[in-house]
Structures are given as structure tokens and as C-alpha cells.
Design an enzyme around this catalytic site. Structure first.
Site, PDB file in Angstrom:
ATOM      1  N   CYS A   1      -4.622  -2.142  -7.557  1.00 52.37           N
ATOM      2  CA  CYS A   1      -3.466  -1.263  -7.404  1.00 52.37           C
ATOM      3  C   CYS A   1      -3.626  -0.039  -8.304  1.00 52.37           C
ATOM      4  O   CYS A   1      -3.571  -0.172  -9.537  1.00 52.37           O
ATOM      5  CB  CYS A   1      -2.181  -2.020  -7.772  1.00 52.37           C
ATOM      6  SG  CYS A   1      -0.680  -1.018  -7.586  1.00 52.37           S
ATOM      7  N   PRO A   2      -3.827   1.146  -7.744  1.00 57.92           N
ATOM      8  CA  PRO A   2      -4.006   2.339  -8.584  1.00 57.92           C
ATOM      9  C   PRO A   2      -2.744   2.721  -9.337  1.00 57.92           C
ATOM     10  O   PRO A   2      -2.822   3.353 -10.395  1.00 57.92           O
ATOM     11  CB  PRO A   2      -4.417   3.421  -7.571  1.00 57.92           C
ATOM     12  CG  PRO A   2      -3.881   2.950  -6.262  1.00 57.92           C
ATOM     13  CD  PRO A   2      -3.945   1.456  -6.306  1.00 57.92           C
TER      14      PRO A   2
END
Length: 267
Positions: free
Chosen positions: A126-127
Site C-alpha cells: 500500500c503506497p
């Protein structure tokens, strides 16, 4: 700590999320929304509830983004010799050795190039959290999405309550422009959080991951089966995901499914 460590992507992303969260909350309190009206009337229950929900969502975000997502241990465990580890694997599947970590990957594990580690039951990187979502933090990630969606929808309603359209356009833009921008931002975030929550609830209900759903044709332990070998029905899938029951390794579940398929074919 080196100075450049303070400017790492993880620190910047988490700081940005924290600043944005409290910035939006401040906008809702400063403008003439129902939140401010409740505060001025001395009705503090709902404003305090909203603040606690915002704080809870922020703490969940930090917990998910900072915790170990389920990294595969790169050091051999004395209580689990290599022979015992390989004996647990079904005969039809050979454990892959990660070409980056040089460790034997358990079923459903994958190497994350961003984290530079292999993650058990890898879902995705998850950025927005600058962390992987894996076996250990996936339940908290779903809980975070649910709470965040509640906060976003409530904030969206509060922002709408302060958008009074009876003023002249120029005056309205000067007095409500920031609140309107906040409304648009909350609308976008609500849509994203809602879609993410719906997709992850679907994946959890079928005991699959984002990586497996997208790349099932590339994964050896899924290519050999016509259906998901880890799916045990809605109730057991949810119980295993949120409560860890029934316990057992993915290799064991895979082998049990293989035995069940062999028995049904024999009958």
C-alpha cells in the site's frame, strides 16, 4: 538516526496523512457546519464522538503502516529444522526459494520489492501506508478501512451542511471555497475507501488475496486447482481471517483440500 532517514518515504507519507486528517477536521470545525453549531450550543457529545473516531482512524492507520505485516524470517529457527519445514509441504507443491531473500517461501508468500522482504499471505503493498498488507496486519487494515469510511461519510455530511448556496457567487467562493474543496476531497476519499472496503470484504469472504485474485494464472499452487484451495466457506473464512480459527498452516489447508478432491473423485 541519520538526517536523511527523517525524510524517508514512509515518514513523509505518514506525516502527510496525519496533517491532512487534522487539517480537514479543523476546516469542519472552523466553518459554519453542524459540527460548529453543536459546539456553540454546548452539545459536545457528537463533536467529541467525531473527534474520537478521527483519532481512532489515525491510530489504526499508524498501527497498520508501522507493524510487521508478516515478514518471512530470514534466519533459520532452531525448533524448525529445514527437513521439518519441507516435510510440511504437500507433495504436489515445491516451495520456491526467493531469489532476493534466498529463503524458502511458504504458500501464499511473495517478495515485496518495496519492502525488500518476503511477506506471508501477501496481499499488496500500500503506497498510502508505505507498508505491505499481509498476514499479520490485513485484519487491522480492513478494520481501518471500515472506520475511515465512517469518518469520511460523516465528514462529507458535515461539509455539505456548511455549504450555503444563497450567497452571491463571489462572496460564497471567498467564504466557502475552502469548505467546498474539502467537500470534493472527502467525496473522492469516500469513493476510494468504499471501493477498497468492498473489494477486501469480497476477498476475505472467499479467502483469497489481491495478489492471488489478479495473478492466479501465474501462481503454481492456484494453477493446479480449478477453484480456490483455501476457500472453506463464508463462516470459516471470516473466522479464520479475524480470529485465527481454525488454526493451521496454509500448507495443511492445501493438503486437506487435495485429499477431499481425491476422495470425491474416487466416489
Amino acid at each position: 538516526m541519520a538526517p536523511w532517514a527523517l525524510l524517508s518515504p514512509g515518514v513523509l507519507v505518514r506525516t502527510g496523512h496525519t496533517v491532512l486528517t487534522w487539517g480537514i477536521t479543523l476546516v469542519l470545525f472552523l466553518h459554519d457546519t453542524e459540527l460548529r453549531q453543536w459546539e456553540e450550543q454546548g452539545e459536545l457529545l457528537l463533536p467529541l464522538t467525531f473527534l474520537f473516531l478521527v483519532l481512532g482512524s489515525l491510530l489504526l492507520y499508524l498501527a497498520v503502516s508501522l507493524m510487521d505485516p508478516g515478514y518471512v524470517n530470514t534466519q533459520p529457527q532452531p525448533q524448525e529444522p529445514k527437513e521439518e519445514q519441507t516435510a510440511m509441504v504437500p507433495q504436489g507443491i515445491a516451495l520456491r526459494r526467493c531469489r532476493y531473500c534466498l529463503v524458502l517461501q511458504p504458500l501464499r508468500a511473495r517478495h515485496c520489492r518495496d519492502c525488500r522482504r518476503c511477506v506471508r499471505r501477501y496481499d499488496h503493498h500500500c503506497p498510502w501506508m508505505e507498508n505491505c498488507v499481509g498476514e499479520r496486519n490485513h485484519p487491522l487494515f480492513v478494520a481501518y478501512l471500515a472506520l475511515q469510511l465512517v469518518v469520511l461519510l460523516w465528514g462529507l455530511y458535515l461539509a455539505w451542511s456548511g455549504l450555503q448556496f444563497f450567497q452571491p457567487w463571489g462572496l460564497w467562493l471567498r467564504t466557502r471555497g475552502l469548505l467546498f474543496a474539502t467537500f470534493l476531497l472527502l467525496s473522492f476519499f469516500s469513493l476510494v475507501a468504499g471501493l477498497l472496503l468492498a473489494s477486501h470484504l469480497y476477498l476475505v469472504a472467499s479467502n483469497t488475496t489481491t495478489w492471488e485474485f489478479i495473478s492466479s494464472h501465474r501462481i503454481a499452487y492456484l494453477r493446479q486447482r480449478p477453484s480456490n484451495p483455501f476457500n472453506r466457506g463464508l463462516t470459516r473464512n471470516l473466522a479464520h481471517f479475524f480470529c485465527g480459527w481454525p488454526s493451521g498452516s496454509w500448507e495443511t489447508l492445501w493438503a486437506e483440500e487435495e485429499v477431499e478432491e481425491g476422495s470425491s473423485q474416487a466416489v
